[in-house]
Design a protein around this motif. Structure first.
Motif, mmCIF file in Angstrom:
data_model
loop_
_atom_site.group_PDB
_atom_site.id
_atom_site.type_symbol
_atom_site.label_atom_id
_atom_site.label_comp_id
_atom_site.label_asym_id
_atom_site.label_seq_id
_atom_site.Cartn_x
_atom_site.Cartn_y
_atom_site.Cartn_z
ATOM 1 N N ASN A 58 0.979 -1.209 -0.059
ATOM 2 C CA ASN A 58 -0.119 -0.078 -0.055
ATOM 3 C C ASN A 58 0.674 1.160 -0.073
ATOM 4 N N VAL A 59 0.358 2.257 -0.686
ATOM 5 C CA VAL A 59 1.352 3.448 -1.056
ATOM 6 C C VAL A 59 0.577 4.528 -0.551
ATOM 7 N N TYR A 60 0.947 5.417 0.544
ATOM 8 C CA TYR A 60 0.463 6.405 0.953
ATOM 9 C C TYR A 60 1.111 7.787 0.875
ATOM 10 N N PHE A 61 0.330 8.811 0.857
ATOM 11 C CA PHE A 61 0.886 10.028 0.822
ATOM 12 C C PHE A 61 0.976 10.786 2.063
ATOM 13 N N ALA A 62 2.305 11.459 2.373
ATOM 14 C CA ALA A 62 2.627 11.895 3.801
ATOM 15 C C ALA A 62 3.457 12.877 3.602
ATOM 16 N N PRO B 117 13.174 13.834 5.073
ATOM 17 C CA PRO B 117 13.205 14.807 4.156
ATOM 18 C C PRO B 117 13.380 14.409 2.743
ATOM 19 N N GLY B 118 12.497 14.996 1.959
ATOM 20 C CA GLY B 118 12.397 14.777 0.303
ATOM 21 C C GLY B 118 11.715 13.707 0.094
ATOM 22 N N TYR B 119 10.963 13.021 1.038
ATOM 23 C CA TYR B 119 9.821 11.952 0.541
ATOM 24 C C TYR B 119 8.496 12.427 0.858
ATOM 25 N N THR B 120 7.533 12.211 -0.166
ATOM 26 C CA THR B 120 6.130 12.682 0.158
ATOM 27 C C THR B 120 5.272 11.558 0.031
ATOM 28 N N ASP C 5 10.160 5.644 -3.141
ATOM 29 C CA ASP C 5 11.202 5.742 -3.926
ATOM 30 C C ASP C 5 10.689 5.914 -5.566
ATOM 31 N N GLY C 6 9.481 5.752 -5.750
ATOM 32 C CA GLY C 6 9.055 6.002 -7.217
ATOM 33 C C GLY C 6 8.505 4.399 -7.621
ATOM 34 N N GLY D 207 12.308 2.555 -0.573
ATOM 35 C CA GLY D 207 13.703 3.665 -0.149
ATOM 36 C C GLY D 207 13.927 3.033 1.419
ATOM 37 N N PRO D 208 14.219 3.890 2.001
ATOM 38 C CA PRO D 208 14.675 3.483 3.333
ATOM 39 C C PRO D 208 13.798 3.042 4.407
ATOM 40 N N GLN D 209 13.914 2.002 5.057
ATOM 41 C CA GLN D 209 13.088 1.350 6.199
ATOM 42 C C GLN D 209 12.743 2.217 7.129
ATOM 43 N N LEU D 210 11.510 2.521 7.584
ATOM 44 C CA LEU D 210 11.002 3.413 8.485
ATOM 45 C C LEU D 210 10.609 2.888 9.609
ATOM 46 N N GLY D 211 11.323 2.656 10.750
ATOM 47 C CA GLY D 211 11.104 1.826 11.875
ATOM 48 C C GLY D 211 11.338 0.451 11.918
ATOM 49 N N GLY D 212 11.002 -0.309 12.809
ATOM 50 C CA GLY D 212 11.206 -1.480 12.841
ATOM 51 C C GLY D 212 9.915 -2.448 12.178
#
Length: 996
Positions: free
Chosen positions: A491-495, A510-513, A625-626, A643-648
C-alpha cells in the motif's frame, strides 16, 4: 360450508393481517391455531391436501390450542357429543403465528356472520413484533428474488451502506442477525455477515422478526429472518419458472468526477446479467403418508466491472445448478418426520483484461480469478404430539459454507494499491497498471455447523409452558495469505516529511512525500466454537382478555483456539423476557401489548482465527522511491521502489505464534447484550383495514474488542500487556507482571475506564495513564403501520418509522470507515480512537417510509408497487491523532496548527464530532410490476411478471469518504465527502412460470 362475503373477508384478514400483527410465540418452522369453543368439545384440524388430522379437547373454559402445525391450509371443526357445534372453517396456518379461531362463541363486532366460525385479525395471544410475507404475496409484488429484499419490506430494516453490504435491524450493525430455514440456523458464523440461501422458488413463506421475539431465539441483537420451504401433498404438481435479466436491462451506473472534473470512479461500463430456469415437482410417494417436493435451478450470471481507474475490466461468469427438496412422512396423526435439504454451491470465474476506459478498448487477458462459495444444508425434524396438551419437536441438521478465492497470478503478482494523491504526484510511467493482479488474497475456508435442538409445549390449565434446548458446533477450516512473491501486499500512502508513520518509531525523511506499507499476512488452522442454550417460558392467561408472558433463556459459548483449548468461554448468560397482551374489548379487535427482553450476541469465529490461531501480521514500512516497471507475459505493470526502512517491523497484530492466551483474553470478561422495551397498540378498523403504532427502545451493553494495553496501574509504562480481547471501559484481568520485574507471573487487573494506556511526552518521559470510554448504543423508534387485506381485488401496506440511533459504537463492525473484521474494530484499539466519539451512528436514518400494494385490474392483470423513502445517514469528518498522543488511528479530532511537528504536545487540535458535516441525501426507491395470469386447463396456470426496480433510476449517494484528514500534518483530505457508493441503477426482470 356457507359464508357471507363479509365472513369470507374475515377469514382472509386472519392471514393477510399477519404482516401487521405481532405474532404469538410459535416454533420457528411452523404455526399454531388457538381459540375458544364449547367446553369439552372435540376440535379437529385437518389438512385436505395431505390427510393429516389432529384432534384436541377444549378445556372447561372452552379454550383449545393446536401447536406445531406445518404451514398450510386446513379445515377446522368442533364437535360436542358427536355433533357439529359450528360450520367447519377454512384456516391458513402461517409461519410463527398463532391464528385465533373462535368456534360458535362470539362474532366480530359489527360483522354479520351466517356461520358461527370467526377468525380474528388481531392476535391477542402475542407479544412479538414481526412481518409475515407469503410466496403468493411476493409473486404479486416487485420484490427481487433474495431473502434480503424480503426482509427490507419490514419496518426498521435497511440496507447497510458499507462495501460489505448486509442489512440492519433497528439500529444494529449488519453482523448481529440470525437467519433460519425450516428451523435450521444458516447464519454465517465466521464473521456474521451473510447466510446460506436456497433458490428463491424453494421458499413458501417468510417471517421477519424485528423485536420482542421469544426465548427460543437467541444469539442475535439485531433481527431474525425465518423461512419455511415448500412441501408436497396428495395432488401431484409440477411446473417451471424462467427468470430473465439481460445485461441490456441493467441501466449503466454513472461515472463519478471530483471537484476538478477528474474521473475517480469508472463505472458506466459495469454491467450485470442473469438468467435462471427452475423446474419442480411435488406429490405423494405414499398417499396420505409420504410426500415429496423437489426442484432444480440452472442459473447463469455474467456480471462485469471495471476497476475504479478504468485500467482493468473483469468479466465474470457463473453457471451452477442449485437444488432443494423436502420429504414429509406423516407416520400417523401423532408423529411427523420431515427432511429439508438444499445446496447453494456456486462457482464463478472472472477473466481480467487490460482496459482503456476512455476508448472502451479491451486489451490482453492478464489474469483469471476463481471463487467457490456456498455448500449443502439439511435438517431432519421429528414432531410428536404426546397428548392434547404436550407436544415435542426435535431437529438435527447441518449447515455448510465454503469460501475459496484464488487466481492464476497468485504466485507471480503482488497486490499494489496507491492513494490517488500519490499517483497524481508521481504518475505511473507509460500508464502501466499497479501490480498485475486484482486479487489481493488467497483464502480458503470451510465452515460447518452441526445443530441439534429440542422444543416442547405443555398446556397446564391457564398456563402454556414452552421449554427447550439447542446446541451448535461451529467449525472453521481456514487458510489465508496474500498473493505474489513473499506473500506481500503493498500500500502506498501520501504523507509529509517528518510525519510519524507507525508505532515502531518510523518517521518519513526529508525529500519524501509518500511511504510504502509492505504487509505479510498468513494464518491457517481448524477452529471450533460451541454454542448452547436452554429456555423456559410461561404464557399465563390470567383472564380471558389478559395474557402475561415470562421467559428465561440461558446461553453459553466456547470459542476455541487452533490447539482446541478454550480461547473465549462464557456461560450463564441469563436472558429474561417479559410481555403482556390485553384484549381491550374482549373481541379480538383491539389490543395493547408490550415486552421487555434481553438478548446476547456470541463472538464470531473470525476472532478465534485471527487472535488465537498463530496469525502472522507483519508490517514493514519504507519510504516511497518511485515506480519500478515490470513485465508479465508482455504486459507492463508497476510496483513500488522501496526506499529507507522506517522504524522496525510491526508484529503487534500477530507474531505467527499462539501466545499465552491468558495474556490475550480478559479472565472475567462480560458478555455483549442488548436490552429492549416495546409498547404497542393495534386495532381492527373494519373487515379490510387495521392499523397499529409501536414504540421501541434498545440499548446495547458492552463490547468485546481488541485493545492494546500498554500500562498497568502498579507498573505504569513498564507493565506492557499487549493486544487483549476485553470489554473496553471495564476492569480487565489478564496474566501479567505483578511485581514490575518484566516477567509475567500472575493475574493483573486493570480498570480500563481509568488506566491501561501509557502516555509519554516527546522526550520519552512517562506522564501517566489514560483509560477507555465505555461503548454506547441506543435506538429509539416510533413506528406506525396501516394495512388493507388482500381480497382478490387489492391490498396495501404502509409503515412510517421515526427513529434515533445514537452512541459511540455501531457494533462489531464499522460501516462508516468500511471495516468488516467483526469484533476487531478500530474503535477501541487505544483510548484515543473513540474519545469524543458519541453522536448519531452510521445506521441512523431518522425517517423511513415504506409502502407496498397490489391492484387487480382484471382477473388476468395485476399491478404491483413497492416504495421505500429513506433519510440519509450522518457524515463525520474523521481525523488522525489527537491532542494527547501521537498515534495515527482514526479519531474525532483534526489538527489545525503546528501539525508537522512530531511532538503531539505542540500540535493544536479541534474536535470533529460525529455527524458534524450533515447527512447523506434522502433516497427514493420505487419498484413497479405488471403480472399477467392465464388459466391452463382445469388446474394449470401461466404467470408472467415484468418488474422494474428503481423505476426512477435514482443513483443517489449512500456513502462518502469520511476521512477529513488521512495523516497528521497532511491538511484536509481532498477527497473528503467525495461520494463512494450509490443506489443500484434501474434494472428490469421478467419472470414467467407455468404450474400444473
Amino acid at each position: 360450508m356457507t359464508f357471507t362475503r363479509k365472513s369470507a373477508l374475515c377469514l382472509a384478514m386472519g392471514v393477510a393481517l399477519a404482516s401487521l400483527a405481532p405474532v404469538a410465540q410459535a416454533a420457528n418452522n411452523d404455526g399454531t391455531v388457538v381459540g375458544r369453543t364449547q367446553a369439552g368439545a372435540a376440535v379437529t384440524i385437518r389438512d385436505p391436501a395431505t390427510g393429516f388430522a389432529r384432534t384436541v379437547t377444549a378445556d372447561e373454559k372452552g379454550n383449545y390450542r393446536i401447536s406445531f402445525l406445518p404451514v398450510g391450509k386446513y379445515v377446522l371443526e368442533s364437535r360436542k357429543d358427536g355433533k357439529l357445534t359450528t360450520q367447519p372453517a377454512d384456516v391458513t396456518v402461517t409461519l410463527g403465528n398463532a391464528t385465533t379461531v373462535n368456534l360458535g362463541v362470539k362474532d366480530l363486532e359489527g360483522v354479520s356472520v351466517t356461520a358461527t366460525s370467526v377468525i380474528t385479525a388481531v392476535d391477542v395471544s402475542s407479544t412479538e413484533s414481526a412481518t409475515n410475507i407469503s410466496r403468493e404475496e411476493l409473486r404479486r409484488l416487485p420484490v427481487d428474488q433474495n431473502i434480503a429484499s424480503v426482509a427490507l419490506l419490514a419496518p426498521g430494516v435497511n440496507k447497510g451502506n458499507a462495501s460489505f453490504g448486509g442489512i440492519t435491524f433497528g439500529g444494529s450493525s449488519i453482523a448481529e442477525n440470525a437467519i433460519y430455514v425450516n428451523g435450521l440456523n444458516v447464519t454465517d458464523f465466521y464473521n456474521r455477515n451473510g447466510y446460506s440461501e436456497a433458490p428463491f422458488a424453494f421458499y413458501q413463506e417468510f417471517q421477519v422478526k424485528t423485536g420482542g421475539y421469544s426465548v427460543e431465539f437467541g444469539r442475535t441483537t439485531g433481527g431474525v429472518i425465518n423461512a419455511v420451504a415448500r412441501s408436497g401433498t396428495n395432488e401431484f404438481k409440477y411446473g417451471a419458472e424462467f427468470t430473465l435479466e439481460p445485461g441490456a436491462w441493467h441501466y449503466r451506473p454513472k461515472n463519478r468526477y471530483d471537484a476538478n472534473g477528474n474521473r475517480y470512479l469508472a463505472s458506466s461500463e459495469d454491467r450485470d446479467g442473469m438468467m435462471k430456469t427452475n423446474v419442480y415437482a411435488s406429490g405423494p410417494i405414499v398417499k396420505d403418508k409420504l410426500f415429496f417436493f423437489a426442484m432444480y435451478e440452472a442459473r447463469g450470471s455474467t456480471p462485469r466491472n471495471t476497476s475504479d481507474d478504468g485500467t482493468t475490466l473483469t468479466s465474470n461468469g457463473a453457471k451452477t445448478g442449485f437444488w432443494g427438496t423436502t420429504i414429509d412422512w406423516r407416520i400417523n396423526d401423532n408423529n411427523l418426520l420431515s427432511l429439508m435439504a438444499f445446496s447453494d454451491k456456486n462457482k464463478n470465474t472472472g477473466d481480467v483484461y487490460d482496459y482503456t476506459f476512455d476508448t472502451r478498448t479491451l486489451g490482453a487477458k492478464t489474469n483469471q480469478i476463481f471463487s467457490d462459495t456456498g455448500g449443502k444444508n439439511w435438517a431432519l425434524t421429528y414432531t410428536n404430539y404426546f397428548t392434547d396438551d404436550l407436544s415435542m419437536k426435535l431437529l438435527y441438521g447441518s449447515n455448510s459454507r465454503q469460501s475459496y478465492t484464488r487466481s492464476l497470478s497468485d504466485l507471480e503478482c503482488n497486490r499494489v494499491v496507491a492513494e490517488t494523491k500519490v499517483t497524481h504526484a508521481v504518475p505511473v510511467p507509460g500508464g502501466a497498471t499497479l501490480g498485475c493482479t486484482t486479487n489481493s488474497t488467497v483464502e480458503k475456508r470451510n465452515d460447518t455447523r452441526k445443530e441439534a435442538r429440542a422444543d416442547f409445549e405443555w398446556k397446564l390449565g391457564d398456563h402454556l409452558l414452552r421449554f427447550g434446548y439447542d446446541h451448535e458446533k461451529d467449525t472453521s477450516d481456514y487458510k489465508r495469505h496474500y498473493t505474489g512473491p513473499g506473500a506481500i501486499y503493498y500500500n502506498v500512502y501520501f504523507a509529509t516529511p517528518g510525519s510519524t508513520i507507525n508505532n515502531t518509531g518510523g518517521v518519513l525523511p526529508p525529500g519524501y512525500t509518500a511511504y510504502v506499507r509492505a504487509r505479510r499476512y498468513e494464518i491457517a488452522g481448524t477452529f471450533e466454537t460451541t454454542n448452547s442454550a436452554y429456555y423456559l417460558e410461561d404464557n399465563w392467561q390470567i383472564t380471558p382478555t389478559l395474557l402475561l408472558n415470562a421467559g428465561i433463556r440461558n446461553d453459553g459459548f466456547d470459542n476455541k483456539a487452533a490447539d482446541g483449548s478454550s480461547y473465549i468461554k462464557m456461560k450463564n448468560m441469563w436472558a429474561p423476557r417479559f410481555g403482556f397482551s390485553w384484549d381491550i374489548k374482549g373481541d379480538g379487535t383491539t389490543k395493547l401489548f408490550g415486552n421487555l427482553g434481553r438478548y446476547f450476541l456470541p463472538v464470531a469465529n473470525v476472532i478465534n482465527i485471527k487472535q488465537a490461531g498463530g496469525l502472522l501480521d507483519e508490517r514493514t514500512y519504507y519510504a516511497f522511491d518511485g515506480w519500478q516497471i515490470m513485465d508479465r507475459n508482455g504486459n507492463q505493470y508497476a510496483i513500488p521502489k522501496l526506499g529507507p526502512q522506517l522504524g522496525g517491523v510491526d508484529t503487534s497484530q500477530g507474531s505467527g505464534r499462539v501466545g499465552d492466551l491468558r495474556s490475550q483474553v480478559d479472565h472475567d470478561m462480560d458478555q455483549v447484550y442488548q436490552d429492549e422495551a416495546i409498547l404497542g397498540f393495534q386495532q381492527l378498523i373494519n373487515t379490510a383495514w387495521s392499523w397499529g403504532v409501536k414504540g421501541t427502545y434498545r440499548r446495547l451493553h458492552n463490547a468485546i474488542d481488541d485493545m492494546e494495553i500498554s500500562a498497568t496501574g502498579k507498573c505504569g509504562g513498564d507493565g506492557y500487556i499487549g493486544w487483549v480481547m476485553a470489554n473496553p471501559g471495564k476492569k480487565v484481568t489478564v496474566w501479567g507482571d505483578t511485581n514490575c520485574t518484566g516477567k509475567r507471573d500472575g493475574w493483573v487487573t486493570i480498570d480500563t475506564s481509568k488506566e491501561g494506556w501509557a502516555m509519554y511526552d516527546a522526550d520519552g518521559n512517562y506522564l501517566g495513564q489514560r483509560g477507555w470510554v465505555k461503548p454506547k448504543r441506543t435506538y429509539t423508534a416510533l413506528e406506525f403501520q396501516i394495512d388493507r387485506a388482500w381480497d382478490a381485488k387489492w391490498a396495501f401496506n404502509a409503515s412510517y418509522t421515526l427513529s434515533w440511533n445514537r452512541g459511540n459504537a455501531e457494533g462489531p463492525v464499522n460501516s462508516d470507515t468500511n471495516f468488516d473484521d467483526t469484533g476487531r474494530t478500530e474503535n477501541f484499539d487505544n483510548p484515543w480512537v473513540n474519545l469524543g466519539g458519541n453522536g448519531y451512528l452510521p445506521n441512523d436514518h431518522r425517517h423511513q417510509l415504506k409502502m407496498r400494494g397490489t391492484y387487480s385490474l382484471t382477473p388476468h392483470w395485476q399491478l404491483g408497487g413497492d416504495l421505500t423513502v429513506l433519510s440519509g445517514g450522518p457524515i463525520t469528518g474523521f481525523g488522525v491523532g489527537n491532542p494527547y498522543d501521537a498515534t495515527n488511528y482514526h479519531s474525532y479530532y483534526i489538527c489545525v496548527q503546528n501539525c508537522s511537528s512530531d511532538r503531539s504536545e505542540d500540535r493544536v487540535y479541534e474536535r470533529s464530532p460525529r455527524g458534524k458535516y450533515g447527512t447523506m441525501p434522502w433516497t427514493y426507491n420505487l419498484g413497479a410490476s405488471i403480472t399477467y395470469l392465464m388459466p391452463l386447463g382445469d388446474k394449470g396456470q401461466l404467470r408472467a411478471k415484468f418488474a422494474v426496480y428503481n423505476l426512477l433510476n435514482q443513483q443517489r449517494t449512500v456513502a462518502v469518504d469520511q476521512d477529513l484528514q488521512t495523516s497528521i500534518g497532511d491538511g484536509t483530505n481532498s477527497t473528503f465527502r467525495q461520494p463512494l457508493r450509490f443506489q443500484a441503477p434501474r434494472f428490469m426482470q421478467l419472470t414467467v412460470s407455468v404450474d400444473f
